[in-house]
Design an enzyme around this catalytic site. Sequence first.
Site, PDB file in Angstrom:
ATOM      1  N   GLU B 265      52.093  64.720  84.837  1.00 44.50           N
ATOM      2  CA  GLU B 265      52.111  65.810  83.850  1.00 44.50           C
ATOM      3  C   GLU B 265      53.303  65.661  82.912  1.00 44.50           C
ATOM      4  O   GLU B 265      53.219  65.957  81.725  1.00 44.50           O
ATOM      5  CB  GLU B 265      52.145  67.175  84.547  1.00 44.50           C
ATOM      6  CG  GLU B 265      50.911  67.489  85.393  1.00 44.50           C
ATOM      7  CD  GLU B 265      49.587  67.332  84.651  1.00 44.50           C
ATOM      8  OE1 GLU B 265      49.537  67.606  83.441  1.00 44.50           O
ATOM      9  OE2 GLU B 265      48.601  66.908  85.296  1.00 44.50           O
ATOM     10  N   HIS B 268      52.368  63.541  80.026  1.00 50.54           N
ATOM     11  CA  HIS B 268      51.669  64.326  78.994  1.00 50.54           C
ATOM     12  C   HIS B 268      52.677  65.154  78.189  1.00 50.54           C
ATOM     13  O   HIS B 268      52.605  65.242  76.968  1.00 50.54           O
ATOM     14  CB  HIS B 268      50.676  65.296  79.652  1.00 50.54           C
ATOM     15  CG  HIS B 268      49.415  64.657  80.164  1.00 50.54           C
ATOM     16  ND1 HIS B 268      48.571  63.928  79.364  1.00 50.54           N
ATOM     17  CD2 HIS B 268      48.834  64.665  81.398  1.00 50.54           C
ATOM     18  CE1 HIS B 268      47.522  63.513  80.078  1.00 50.54           C
ATOM     19  NE2 HIS B 268      47.664  63.941  81.324  1.00 50.54           N
TER      20      HIS B 268
END
Lengths: 498, 498
Positions: B265, B268
Site C-alpha cells: 500500500e 501506491h
Amino acid sequence: MILEMFDKFKEIQKKQKAYGYVMGIVGWDSNTEAPRDAFEHRAEMMGIISSEMFKLSTSKDYQEAVYSCYDSIDELDNLQQREIRKAKKNLDKILKVPEDVFVEYRKTLTLAQRTWEEAKHENDFDAFAPALDNIIQQNKKILEFIGYKDIPYNELLDDFEEGYTEKDYDEFFETLKRDLVPFVKEVLTNGRKIREDFISDIYPRGKQKEFVEYLMNVLNFNYERGGLKESVHPFTWHTHSKDVRFTVRYLEDFVFSSIFAGIHELGHALYEQQIDPKLDYTNLGGGTSSGIHESQSRFYENIIGRSDEFWKVHYPKLKELFPEQLKTVTLEEFVLGINRVEASFVRVEADELTYPLHILMRYEIEKDLFGNRLETKDLPKVWNEKMVEYLGIEPKDFAEGVLQDVHWSAGLFGYFPTYALGSAYAAQFYYTMKKELNFEQLILDNNIQAINEWLKEKIHQFGSSKTPKELLKEVTNEDFNPQYYVKYLKEKYTKLYL
Amino acid sequence: MILEMFDKFKEIQKKQKAYGYVMGIVGWDSNTEAPRDAFEHRAEMMGIISSEMFKLSTSKDYQEAVYSCYDSIDELDNLQQREIRKAKKNLDKILKVPEDVFVEYRKTLTLAQRTWEEAKHENDFDAFAPALDNIIQQNKKILEFIGYKDIPYNELLDDFEEGYTEKDYDEFFETLKRDLVPFVKEVLTNGRKIREDFISDIYPRGKQKEFVEYLMNVLNFNYERGGLKESVHPFTWHTHSKDVRFTVRYLEDFVFSSIFAGIHELGHALYEQQIDPKLDYTNLGGGTSSGIHESQSRFYENIIGRSDEFWKVHYPKLKELFPEQLKTVTLEEFVLGINRVEASFVRVEADELTYPLHILMRYEIEKDLFGNRLETKDLPKVWNEKMVEYLGIEPKDFAEGVLQDVHWSAGLFGYFPTYALGSAYAAQFYYTMKKELNFEQLILDNNIQAINEWLKEKIHQFGSSKTPKELLKEVTNEDFNPQYYVKYLKEKYTKLYL
C-alpha cells in the site's frame, strides 16, 4: 397547497442536510486526522461546498417554501410548526444581513483566529486588541441589521440559549455572587488540606486508554452509533443520532484529564445518541441549546463521575490498572483528589466549585462590551480586577488571563454564560431525578443505564423540539431556579471540605 | 473564445472536484471508522450529493464547455489538450448511456454485493449465478450503447489500462503460459524445502505496529501529506497529492500480512504523494492506470521489500522486536520464508511467483464471458479445470474457488489483468533502473530515497498526464515487453529455490 409547500421545504432541507453531513464529516476528519499539508486544498474545496449550501439556503425556492408555510402555519402539526418557525428565524437572519457584511465578517474571523493564537503565544494583548475590537464592532453592526429585543446582547444570548435574556442571566449570576462567592472563599480559606501527590504522578497512556474504554462501557456508550478517538482538544461531534463521536486526550502526568474530560464528552455524546431518530430528518435534531447540552455533560462528569458512590464501584478497577501509583491512596483520598478545589487562572482547568466564577466574570465583561460600558483596550485591567474580586488571585500574564480562551477570537459572544447555566440546570435536574430514582443506589449497583433511560425519556429524546425553558418546566415542574445549584454545591463541598 | 470556454470548463471542474473531495473523505471515513448504524443515513445523504455531482457533470454548460474546447483543441497547450480529451471521453460515455439503464445497473450492483457476500458465506454458487449473469448482461448492453473497438471486452480493458486491447493482453498471457507456467511447475515440484515454523508464530499487534511505522520511515512516507490507519482490507486512498492515506491490518498469527501488505500500500501511496501538485487542479491528477499503480505497489513490496539486501539491513530491527519468535531463524531462512512458493487456492494469499497464474485464468474466463464463448452457469467447472491446469490443485469449495473475489459482483471486469500487467511493468522498470542506479547498493545503504526520487522523476510526477504506453516507452526506451518479467522471476526463484 400548504402541504405541497411543506414538501418542497422538506426536499430542500434534505439537500441542506446532505451538504451539512459532508461538511460535518470533513470537519471531523480535519480535526482528528487529516494531514497538515491538506489544509489549503481542503479550505478551497470546502469554500465551494459552503457556497453551494449558502445558495441553496437563500434560494428563491427555499424562501417561498418557508414563508408560504409560515403564512399558513396553523394548518401544520405541532412538530412541523416548530420546524417552520426555526427555519424562518434562521432565514430572516441570513436575509437581513447584506452578503458583503457577512463575507467581511467571516474573513475577519479567519484572520483573527491566527492573530489570537500568536498573541497568546507571545503574551501580547496589544497584538490582538485591534482584531478583537474589529470583531466586536462588526458584531454590533450585524446585530443592528438583524434586530434585537431591547438590547443587542440579548440577541447573542438567545442564539445560544433560546429565550434567555440579559435579565434572566442577571438574576442567575446575582444569585451566584450573593450565595456562592462567599462560600467558595470559605472553602478556599478554611477547607481541609487534601492529599495531592498522586494527582500528578505518571499514568501510562495505554492503561489510561484501557480505563476510558472501561468507563464508556460502564456508562453505556453505543459504539454501533458512534466512536471514540484522540485529539488535542477533546470535543463531541455528530451528524445525526446514529453517528455521534467524541475525542479524549491522554496526558501521562495528569490522568484526571482523560477520565473526566472523557466522561464530560460522553455526556454530550449520550444526549445526541438518545435523540429520537425521526428528528434526524428535521431541523430539530441535535441538542436544543448550549446550556442543556452542558447540563448533560456536567451531569455525567460531576454529579455522577465525581461522586463518592461512583468510585466505590470503579476505584478497584483503576487501582488494578495503576497498582504502583495508587498503592497507598485510599478511596477517600482519591475522591477528595478528584474534587480538589483551588483558585486557578485558567477556566478549562478549574474545578467544579470555582468554575462558575470564571464564567461570571466573562458574562459581566461581555455584557459591558455590548452595552458600550467597556472598551476593548481596558479588558486586561478589568479582567485582572475581577479575578482578584472573585478568586483572590491576579494573573501574571495575558496568556493565563484575558487571552486564554479561543471564544472571542471566533466571534462567540453570549456562549460563555451557558457553561454556568448548564451546571445549574444539571443540579435542578438532579434534585428532580432523586425524587423519582434511587440515584445513589443505582450508581452503587452499577446501573447507569437506568439513569440514561430517565434522561432519555425526560430530555434527550426531544432533541431541539422543545426549548430549554420548556424542558426545565416539564421535567422539574418549575422554572429555572439557580438555588438548586447553590444547594448542590454547598451540600457537596461542605461534606467534603468543611 | 476558446480560452473563455476553457475557463468555464475549469470552473465547473473545480466544483466537480469539491464534490469528489467530500465524497472521497466520506468514503475514507466509512471504510475506516464510521459506526455501523450510520450506514443508512450516509447512503441517503451521499445519494443526494452524487446526484448533484451527476447533474453538474452532464449539465448543458459543461457539455458546451467540453465540446467547444474539443472543437478548437489545437489552440490549447499540451496539458490542456489532454484534459479536454479525457473530459470528452468520459462525457461521451455518460451521455451515450440512457440514464435509466445506468440507474438500473447501479441498483443491480448494490444488490449483487450482498448476494455475493451471502453466497460466498454459504458456499453456494447457484445463489449468486443469476445476479452475476444479470451484471454481465447489463454490462454487455451498456457496452453496446458506449461502443467499442472490434470487441466489447476491449472497452472494459481500456477502462482500466488505456490503450490496451485483448490482443495486447493475449500476447502477454501467452508469454506467461509458454515461459512461466513450466518454470512454476518446476519450482513447485523440485524446489528446495524451506523452514516454515516461524511464519505462523504469534507476533503481538503492538510490536507489529511499531515495525510497520519503522518501515514507513525507512521508505520515506510523508506524514505531512498522509496517514496510516487500520482496516480489515488494506487499501490506499487519496483526494489529492497532499492527502494520501492507507491502511494495514495486524494479524497476530501472520506477521507477513502487515509487513508486505503495508509496503504494498505504501507503494501506491508514494506514487500519489509524488505526483506534481499542479495536477491536483486538473483531471490528470492521480495515478495513470491500474497497471501502472500496481507496478509501483509491487515494485516496493516484492522487488525492494522481499529482496535479500533489504532484510540484510532491516532484519536486525525485526529480531529486536520479536526476539523470541526469531531467535533461531537465520537471515537466509527468513528471506526464503518471505518468498515461500506454494500452489494455493486464494489469489490474495498467493506468492509472487504463482500470482500471475491466478490472473491468467481470470483473464481467460472474462475474455470468454464477454466473447460469448462461456456461460455464467459453467463458471465453476471452468474455474476448477484451469486451477488444475495451471496450479495443479482443485478447490474444495466455491468460497475458495470461483466465489473468492469481490470484483465481478462489483461489476469490475477488465480489472484483473492489470494486476499481472503491473508486476510485469515493475520488472521492466527494474531493469532500466538498474542501468542507471546501483540498486542493490542503495538498499544496502538504506537510501530508499534515491529510488523514490528516480521513480518520481521518471513516473510519479506525471500523474495521468501520460498514458501507460507512453510512460513505458519513455522510461524504458522500449514498448512493453513481458520478457523482463519472466527473466526477473526466473532469476530470483532459481537463485532461491533451484
